[in-house]
Design a protein around this motif. Structure first.
Motif, PDB file in Angstrom:
ATOM      1  N   ALA A  42       0.699  -1.175   0.106  1.00 34.63           N
ATOM      2  CA  ALA A  42       0.084   0.028  -0.065  1.00 34.63           C
ATOM      3  C   ALA A  42       0.913   1.274  -0.024  1.00 34.63           C
ATOM      4  O   ALA A  42       0.501   2.094  -0.672  1.00 34.63           O
ATOM      5  CB  ALA A  42      -0.826  -0.015   1.336  1.00 34.63           C
ATOM      6  N   VAL A  43       1.925   1.177   0.721  1.00 38.40           N
ATOM      7  CA  VAL A  43       2.722   2.440   0.758  1.00 38.40           C
ATOM      8  C   VAL A  43       3.563   2.785  -0.308  1.00 38.40           C
ATOM      9  O   VAL A  43       3.817   4.054  -0.980  1.00 38.40           O
ATOM     10  CB  VAL A  43       3.430   2.591   2.107  1.00 38.40           C
ATOM     11  CG1 VAL A  43       4.477   1.475   2.131  1.00 38.40           C
ATOM     12  CG2 VAL A  43       4.076   3.820   2.485  1.00 38.40           C
ATOM     13  N   ILE A 103      14.992  -0.642   1.108  1.00 37.65           N
ATOM     14  CA  ILE A 103      14.163   0.211   0.217  1.00 37.65           C
ATOM     15  C   ILE A 103      13.992   1.534   0.802  1.00 37.65           C
ATOM     16  O   ILE A 103      13.771   2.460   0.077  1.00 37.65           O
ATOM     17  CB  ILE A 103      12.890  -0.782   0.227  1.00 37.65           C
ATOM     18  CG1 ILE A 103      13.073  -1.864  -0.459  1.00 37.65           C
ATOM     19  CG2 ILE A 103      11.878   0.229  -0.596  1.00 37.65           C
ATOM     20  CD1 ILE A 103      11.976  -2.818  -0.405  1.00 37.65           C
ATOM     21  N   ARG A 104      13.586   1.605   2.148  1.00 33.80           N
ATOM     22  CA  ARG A 104      12.980   2.904   2.727  1.00 33.80           C
ATOM     23  C   ARG A 104      13.940   4.194   2.626  1.00 33.80           C
ATOM     24  O   ARG A 104      13.459   4.859   2.203  1.00 33.80           O
ATOM     25  CB  ARG A 104      12.740   2.479   4.110  1.00 33.80           C
ATOM     26  CG  ARG A 104      12.183   3.881   4.850  1.00 33.80           C
ATOM     27  CD  ARG A 104      11.773   3.390   6.191  1.00 33.80           C
ATOM     28  NE  ARG A 104      12.638   2.574   7.217  1.00 33.80           N
ATOM     29  CZ  ARG A 104      12.215   2.276   8.304  1.00 33.80           C
ATOM     30  NH1 ARG A 104      11.114   2.609   8.969  1.00 33.80           N
ATOM     31  NH2 ARG A 104      13.382   1.600   8.994  1.00 33.80           N
ATOM     32  N   PRO A 209       6.866  10.982   4.603  1.00 36.88           N
ATOM     33  CA  PRO A 209       6.597  10.385   5.894  1.00 36.88           C
ATOM     34  C   PRO A 209       6.071   9.009   6.186  1.00 36.88           C
ATOM     35  O   PRO A 209       6.422   8.399   6.786  1.00 36.88           O
ATOM     36  CB  PRO A 209       5.720  11.747   6.682  1.00 36.88           C
ATOM     37  CG  PRO A 209       6.103  12.841   5.668  1.00 36.88           C
ATOM     38  CD  PRO A 209       6.112  12.377   4.321  1.00 36.88           C
ATOM     39  N   LEU A 210       5.059   8.879   5.133  1.00 39.64           N
ATOM     40  CA  LEU A 210       4.466   7.512   5.019  1.00 39.64           C
ATOM     41  C   LEU A 210       5.543   6.533   4.773  1.00 39.64           C
ATOM     42  O   LEU A 210       5.382   5.562   5.353  1.00 39.64           O
ATOM     43  CB  LEU A 210       3.235   7.788   4.312  1.00 39.64           C
ATOM     44  CG  LEU A 210       2.107   8.535   4.237  1.00 39.64           C
ATOM     45  CD1 LEU A 210       0.962   8.463   3.167  1.00 39.64           C
ATOM     46  CD2 LEU A 210       1.207   7.990   5.882  1.00 39.64           C
ATOM     47  N   LEU A 215       7.094   1.479   5.162  1.00 37.08           N
ATOM     48  CA  LEU A 215       7.732   0.931   4.415  1.00 37.08           C
ATOM     49  C   LEU A 215       8.843  -0.087   5.204  1.00 37.08           C
ATOM     50  O   LEU A 215       9.660   0.603   5.865  1.00 37.08           O
ATOM     51  CB  LEU A 215       8.265   1.836   3.381  1.00 37.08           C
ATOM     52  CG  LEU A 215       9.004   0.844   2.241  1.00 37.08           C
ATOM     53  CD1 LEU A 215       7.757   0.062   1.408  1.00 37.08           C
ATOM     54  CD2 LEU A 215       9.395   1.759   1.089  1.00 37.08           C
ATOM     55  N   ARG A 216       8.962  -1.178   4.939  1.00 40.26           N
ATOM     56  CA  ARG A 216      10.003  -1.936   5.615  1.00 40.26           C
ATOM     57  C   ARG A 216      10.536  -2.903   4.408  1.00 40.26           C
ATOM     58  O   ARG A 216      10.142  -3.296   3.357  1.00 40.26           O
ATOM     59  CB  ARG A 216       9.375  -3.024   6.706  1.00 40.26           C
ATOM     60  CG  ARG A 216       8.847  -2.392   7.910  1.00 40.26           C
ATOM     61  CD  ARG A 216       9.917  -1.718   8.894  1.00 40.26           C
ATOM     62  NE  ARG A 216       9.541  -1.168  10.018  1.00 40.26           N
ATOM     63  CZ  ARG A 216       9.060   0.048  10.012  1.00 40.26           C
ATOM     64  NH1 ARG A 216       8.881   0.934   9.020  1.00 40.26           N
ATOM     65  NH2 ARG A 216       8.677   0.387  11.359  1.00 40.26           N
ATOM     66  N   ASP A 217      11.826  -3.143   4.659  1.00 36.52           N
ATOM     67  CA  ASP A 217      12.870  -3.687   3.641  1.00 36.52           C
ATOM     68  C   ASP A 217      12.405  -5.151   3.373  1.00 36.52           C
ATOM     69  O   ASP A 217      12.170  -5.740   2.369  1.00 36.52           O
ATOM     70  CB  ASP A 217      14.338  -3.381   3.992  1.00 36.52           C
ATOM     71  CG  ASP A 217      14.735  -2.369   3.878  1.00 36.52           C
ATOM     72  OD1 ASP A 217      14.242  -1.475   2.956  1.00 36.52           O
ATOM     73  OD2 ASP A 217      15.649  -1.799   4.770  1.00 36.52           O
TER      74      ASP A 217
END
Length: 448
Positions: A42-43, A103-104, A209-210, A215-217
């Motif tokens: 989603a993010v 990723i983040r 900010p979202l 978001l996680r790798d």
């Protein structure tokens, strides 16, 4: 949201179960209402939509910039071409950076660069500044969140539903910019192009900010397995140099015929969507007497139908040979482009609406099957290899964006550009049939 925090709370337990039998992990995951992979998807979707906004702006601002500064359509098209080329050429290195640093941080930095590039355009007074801000900065930023991000997220977080998720994320990246068009067009017409550019910059910046929050790798960061998989599917990240990883993937993949067939098809795909329709449809329609805001609304419809078409393509990719899907998509797109010159007029007619609906459904429906073929040919290296395949997409987009602008300046009409686009689409369809699928072993590059 409660499901997300529940995942955080039970993370340590999942870590202790990492070495247990697969059924235990599966039972634990099924007990959660929402698997965290869906939050990551989603993010990612929001990040792609936010970054896509400014990539679609050239078609809306081409006439206002021409009127204010006197720059030729070719000059403005050059800035768009630089943007598209860098958008594609950055992708494989961005995929490698995501492997190296996660990723983040890469996505967050990219969103900031996009916002800076689009915001700084309000101060420009010369065409080279347009190329620097609109072309270089926004191209680099959006390239870092290109479809290599989709390949990375789906490859890490999903085992089941990969085709469907890649379709949804691809639709977000492609449709986001088109859906922005009516708003950008209205802002440009009412207040000038500068507020429109700032609005897009703030949109991209607001997503950062979202990304930092949600978001996680990798699934292991939350103590879970990939969706539909086991902990064994969460492979270790590659910690070698990002540049070496990207170049090594290209050199190895380039030895296979399958890579070149996919790259050629994607080059034509980019030329006939982002390179031709996205920047030039609005000025072409305006040439035939259609108001710019009306033409922008039609492109927004392309974006809306693109969501449905790409999601459907992802669903089909899980069930149908991707080569046959690509054949159908490309050939039908080519036939529609060949018919387009006869459809333009000052008013919206039923045949133009039919074109818009079809082109929306087909806009980037090619991406899920191309990703699937990359995974089958190149295994664990697929995200980086797909970055290079997508780079060819944007090289084609850049060449067509500039070429169509030159055609318009030299011939006074876009007709020749539509005909060339239609012809090469048919070629792309038959190139897709030449890809021979082989299942990779141990992540090796085995495409033919």
């Amino acid at each position: 949201m409660a499901g997300f925090f529940h995942v955080l709370a039970v993370g340590p337990l999942s870590n202790r179960l990492r070495g247990s039998e697969t059924p235990c992990v599966t039972q634990l995951e099924s007990a959660r209402r929402i698997h965290p992979a869906w939050w990551v998807a989603a993010v990612t979707f929001l990040a792609l939509v936010g970054a896509a906004g400014f990539r679609a702006v050239p078609g809306v601002l081409m006439n206002p910039l021409h009127d204010e500064f006197g720059w030729s359509i070719s000059t403005i098209s050059l800035a768009a071409a630089v943007n598209m080329a860098l958008y594609g050429l950055t992708a494989p290195f961005a995929a490698a950076l995501m492997e190296r640093f996660g990723i983040r941080p890469v996505v967050t930095a990219a969103l900031v660069v996009v916002a800076a590039g689009s915001g700084l355009t309000v101060f420009m007074t010369a065409s080279w500044q347009l190329i620097l801000c609109w072309g270089v900065l926004v191209g680099l930023g959006t390239g870092s969140m290109a479809l290599a991000l989709v390949a990375t997220v789906t490859g890490r977080w999903f085992v089941a539903r990969r085709g469907l998720v890649s379709g949804v994320l691809t639709a977000g990246g492609a449709a986001g910019g088109l859906v922005f068009l009516p708003l950008v067009s209205q802002l440009a017409e009412a207040y000038g192009w500068r507020p429109a550019a700032l609005a897009v910059a703030f949109t991209a910046l607001a997503v950062a900010p979202l990304v930092m929050w949600l978001l996680r790798d990798r699934p292991r960061d939350l103590g879970v397995a990939p969706y539909g998989g086991t902990p064994a599917d969460d492979v270790d990240p590659v910690r070698s140099g990002a540049g070496r990883l990207a170049v090594r993937a290209l050199v190895t993949a380039a030895r296979t015929k399958g890579f070149w067939y996919l790259a050629a098809g994607m080059m034509i795909c980019g030329a006939t969507t982002m390179g031709l329709i996205q920047p030039h449809f609005i000025p072409a329609a305006h040439d035939h007497g259609m108001p710019q805001t009306v033409a922008a609304g039609l492109l927004a419809l392309v974006g809306i139908f693109d969501v449905a078409g790409t999601i459907a393509s992802g669903w089909l990719t899980d069930r149908v040979d991707p080569r046959y899907l690509l054949l159908v998509y490309y050939v039908l797109r080519g036939l529609s482009l060949l018919a387009l010159p006869a459809l333009f007029g000052p008013d919206i007619q039923a045949n133009m609406v039919a074109f818009i609906v079809f082109y929306g459904l087909d806009w980037v429906a090619t991406i899920p099957p191309t990703m699937a073929l990359c995974r089958e040919l190149f295994g664990a290296a697929a995200p980086v290899v797909f970055g290079w395949v997508f780079a060819s997409h944007q090289v084609g987009a850049a060449a067509m964006a500039l070429g169509a602008g030159i055609v318009r300046d030299e011939l006074g009409a876009y007709d020749a550009a539509w005909y060339v686009g239609g012809a090469i689409c048919v070629v792309a369809g038959f190139l897709s049939l030449l890809v021979r699928k082989r299942v990779p072993k141990n992540g090796a590059l085995v495409g033919t």
